[in-house]
Motif scaffolding. Sequence first.
Motif, short mmCIF file in Angstrom:
data_model
loop_
_atom_site.label_atom_id
_atom_site.label_comp_id
_atom_site.label_asym_id
_atom_site.label_seq_id
_atom_site.Cartn_x
_atom_site.Cartn_y
_atom_site.Cartn_z
N GLY A 35 0.81 -1.22 0.00
CA GLY A 35 0.00 0.00 0.00
C GLY A 35 0.84 1.27 0.00
O GLY A 35 0.37 2.32 0.44
N MET A 36 2.07 1.19 -0.52
CA MET A 36 2.92 2.37 -0.56
C MET A 36 2.68 3.16 -1.85
O MET A 36 2.06 2.67 -2.79
N THR A 37 3.16 4.39 -1.86
CA THR A 37 2.97 5.28 -3.00
C THR A 37 4.30 5.47 -3.74
O THR A 37 5.31 5.74 -3.10
N GLU A 38 4.25 5.35 -5.04
CA GLU A 38 5.44 5.67 -5.83
C GLU A 38 5.57 7.18 -5.90
O GLU A 38 4.62 7.88 -6.25
N SER A 39 6.76 7.68 -5.57
CA SER A 39 6.93 9.14 -5.56
C SER A 39 8.14 9.60 -6.37
O SER A 39 8.58 10.74 -6.22
N GLY A 40 8.64 8.74 -7.24
CA GLY A 40 9.74 9.17 -8.11
C GLY A 40 10.39 7.98 -8.80
O GLY A 40 10.27 6.83 -8.35
N ARG A 41 11.04 8.27 -9.90
CA ARG A 41 11.83 7.27 -10.64
C ARG A 41 13.09 7.95 -11.13
O ARG A 41 13.06 9.11 -11.55
#
Lengths: 334, 334, 334, 334
Positions: A35-41
Amino acid sequence: MADDEPILDIAHLGHVELLTPKPEESLRFFVDVMGMTESGRRGDSVYLRGWDDYERYSLQLTASRTSGLGHAAFRARSPWALERRLAALRADGAEVWAQEGELGHGTGWRFRDPDGHVFELYYDTEWYEAPPERRPALKNQAERYPARGVNVRRLDHFNCLAVDVRANRAFFERNLGLRCTERIELDTGEEAGMWLTSNNKSYDFAFTKEAHGIPGRFHHVTFALDSREAILQAADTFLEAGVFIETGPHKHAVQQTFFLYVYEPGGNRVEVAHAGARLILAPDWKTITWTEAERRRGQAWGLKTIESFHTHGTPPLPDPETSGGDLSGTGIAS
Amino acid sequence: MADDEPILDIAHLGHVELLTPKPEESLRFFVDVMGMTESGRRGDSVYLRGWDDYERYSLQLTASRTSGLGHAAFRARSPWALERRLAALRADGAEVWAQEGELGHGTGWRFRDPDGHVFELYYDTEWYEAPPERRPALKNQAERYPARGVNVRRLDHFNCLAVDVRANRAFFERNLGLRCTERIELDTGEEAGMWLTSNNKSYDFAFTKEAHGIPGRFHHVTFALDSREAILQAADTFLEAGVFIETGPHKHAVQQTFFLYVYEPGGNRVEVAHAGARLILAPDWKTITWTEAERRRGQAWGLKTIESFHTHGTPPLPDPETSGGDLSGTGIAS
Amino acid sequence: MADDEPILDIAHLGHVELLTPKPEESLRFFVDVMGMTESGRRGDSVYLRGWDDYERYSLQLTASRTSGLGHAAFRARSPWALERRLAALRADGAEVWAQEGELGHGTGWRFRDPDGHVFELYYDTEWYEAPPERRPALKNQAERYPARGVNVRRLDHFNCLAVDVRANRAFFERNLGLRCTERIELDTGEEAGMWLTSNNKSYDFAFTKEAHGIPGRFHHVTFALDSREAILQAADTFLEAGVFIETGPHKHAVQQTFFLYVYEPGGNRVEVAHAGARLILAPDWKTITWTEAERRRGQAWGLKTIESFHTHGTPPLPDPETSGGDLSGTGIAS
Amino acid sequence: MADDEPILDIAHLGHVELLTPKPEESLRFFVDVMGMTESGRRGDSVYLRGWDDYERYSLQLTASRTSGLGHAAFRARSPWALERRLAALRADGAEVWAQEGELGHGTGWRFRDPDGHVFELYYDTEWYEAPPERRPALKNQAERYPARGVNVRRLDHFNCLAVDVRANRAFFERNLGLRCTERIELDTGEEAGMWLTSNNKSYDFAFTKEAHGIPGRFHHVTFALDSREAILQAADTFLEAGVFIETGPHKHAVQQTFFLYVYEPGGNRVEVAHAGARLILAPDWKTITWTEAERRRGQAWGLKTIESFHTHGTPPLPDPETSGGDLSGTGIAS
């Protein structure tokens, strides 16, 4: 400032970089199941966060040939605190190098612990700004509660293996001023585990005995959920998602954390945990030392420590035949 | 040390002294209903503790003509930290006096905040040594879990009323180096509430607006329970024991604490609360400021702030007719 | 079988049909926020279920000009039990008609209660067969735990308004053999609420006093979550999703259910609730009667019953001016 | 009534009589640690209850030479239902005898199951009347919530061992009309466990395979707590009280109950458990059959079934050397 005043220069664990040979599957695990959020690549890395992490990310997931720890990063309390710790490391003979251009924070000052793991210190950081669809209802919260998967709240701690646990502890105590809240000492006098903190959490990271003599290995990373009931719900969520559950839920005797261990697709062990209302408030906390006999009793409510807990680390052992000095069966680590 | 480095000299809230005109009934409430342990008696005071408080006591209950706060005491991080804070207070013009001979800790250095409440700083302290029948099963715990009443784990925070909240905040920020994590600012610019911390807890104490112009009054003391479910169980325990429940259980919007308020027999408001896994880890946390409109929305899930929350404090008002400048109905405090 | 033997012909509440003027928004609410699964579509209806409902669906959501209850359906214990109840209804003068071709169950035998709501009895039913991606890990479970939104476990009960509550109770007692576990009687002798059950749940449905003299209105439908902590998590999920929270979480005095009420986009009140380990096991349970004074005390822990609880029902009142005999403010319903 | 209509003549498990060779220690365990109330004494027996048990008692604790089950008693749904079951038993060749003068209920009609355990049926019963100091705040509750020990809510179920599990199941199905919700069938076709219910609980009692060929032995009695968090709190309470924890807390795969097993001082295994919101509502529930392979996977989240779970029963085996046909290690029972 008196010479024996407590050093309070490290604020908290900031992020952990995990290496994974299965980057897509690992990413799906952390987003869909955790349930984590992707916040960059950037490059080979995807950056992720729990809904209560105030910085841009707390987990850097990096595609790699194998699994294990990339690095673990701590935020200093101030620019001056950062300078003091770097000076101490250098004075102690550590090689410190600057890692520029990392996502989400200023210069990362890196060094290796005696066992070879890469650590990083930094101060300047990017606070997470939620996009409109992730904006929370309450302004004192970094991001919307996701109501998805196990709902990771924030990064909590990590655990590495070390061939010489005592040497590693001394290194962090004298250079970073971290405090050892609990430790395990075998009948031989060898140190089999130690838990260090920079703040009121009872630990930011731990080191336990590497049973195979291989330096630089990783044991697990832990994310905090918001209640023990959430840990129980997580167990069902992992079960339904086909995630391998290694052990738990149960309560550790050491540190009394309520825990659950799984393996993410890349092979790294991941823990979800809850500490209740436990905090280490005493500035002069007296280290608790557990004996070998005490650890043999198992976890708080009697669960025996599972065999793989002493043997499974990442990256995997170069060759299963080479393992020696195995602690398995002694039930001494938590 | 740079001039604008964070001051970290206060370790944590140590104990609160409550005055009660009904000492026997209050004692029975704290022991039988709250599940606390009596750990000392001296003069007009009985000393009590939760099972996870590491010091000898966290609550001093003192027989008195009326109710309210006797004093609130904070433990410094070191002897030198204590000296620095006393020097700062004196330089700021505060009268600081030594209170000798208190149970369980060294010299208590006392002073008044601008609103007249008595605060105390100390460093040397007596760690609780459980008698055999109160010895816990796990050696990293101060005392046996009682399985009685609401099972108070530890002292968490307290809340006082102040005629000039902003002046009180500035006093603690500049003299003790405490950090304001959240505050309420009315449309008039007046500060209606503020929450201060010395550590990773989101607050050690709060001040909210005194609606009647009477200085030195007390709002509530809060003890941490170990889960939100424990707060719900506590509600039943209070109900069965005939304890007056003022409001809750519900979740505060400010600080997001899960709360339940009752009145102890002496008239003082007592809260049991749980914060989940919430911690303030950022060393440079940016104060959250709530507006009057935002506070009017009530608590996190919409519960309207109860009228008495703005009016009931201890000691009682000298005469009910004299109340003026009443904030009641504005719903601005949490 | 003796004449005064308990009648056990109704097994349980099977499904509830909700009418909604905003079918798309309502569907998104039940799937995304409530965490239910769509398990069929036919005509103007979409069918939904919780992960532990054993039948194909427990909620029929029907696009309509207005909101309110379509019908409520109960499964009989056997084909013979169904026949007995239909015979009793007919002997009592009720008009009973066959509804053929409904999704997921055999002939639905429909009738109206004295207040005009449509009820249905059926026996043959379709057990839910999860498609591969919804198949649970444990074979004693109907469907995978979703880990999405509030994770509705199963339909629990519903509540309708009635102009003459006592007449409605007598109708269900004599024709369906339902048992009244709790009721509210006003000082005037009028019945203001009653809770009926067919099994060990403390209620399958309730009727409370319609304050405006309009027959056939609906109060709420309730879904069971798996713990009180899940109700608290649901409060955050609703808050984040912008769902209107009417009141709660709190514990009812009547029936002691832990509750939380929201409005779905179509305007219908929806409750999520948890009963702890409470069951009505006594076959001769003695109805609990609450007086007007007792109900004025509010909910279990003192929360006052919110005004809208006495006034909001669906469909909306034809004209707000016409309301009469308003119970609002009396605090008598739960 | 058609011949194949479900038989609903048994209402619920009423009480269990436990034999203990350490009556004083056992009593202290049930009162102080389990939080039960003593509600009567007669002869060698003390009678106890949980706060939500509606009858006078649910546990009869009888001083005895050894441990084990005295008898297990079920309340019939009506006097006629009782007659029907007695007639069925007699027609089936069972010896049924009247036990007069028992505390708290009318004539107890006793008989033995094929494995030799004594069961009892009764209808007339004494509802618990709380003395003033145990009177609850809410009138729909039998007794005050104790806030002591593990706070047993009510008797839930028990488990016996049987040499021929299948024969025992058939006996209860045909004579009492109980329904088998889940069962275990070994690869050999032998039945290793079965769970029977008379109502909406997923089981009132279970039988698992006796590994040593000794008839009439007892496995455990289970009391319901009010939440999974309460089970976790209970684990600490048992730990602090020095009670032996055999296994748990964890979630059973069979029936999905959240469980914790301890041994009371007399040697009998006692379980505290919570079922969440799970109920068996289907009147035609389809028995779930677990295979040997499925049971080898352990409990729901992977905990291996502990060895002693297959071997420890009460009374103890006459001689440890005589054990044969040991199921231990097969991991098949839950």
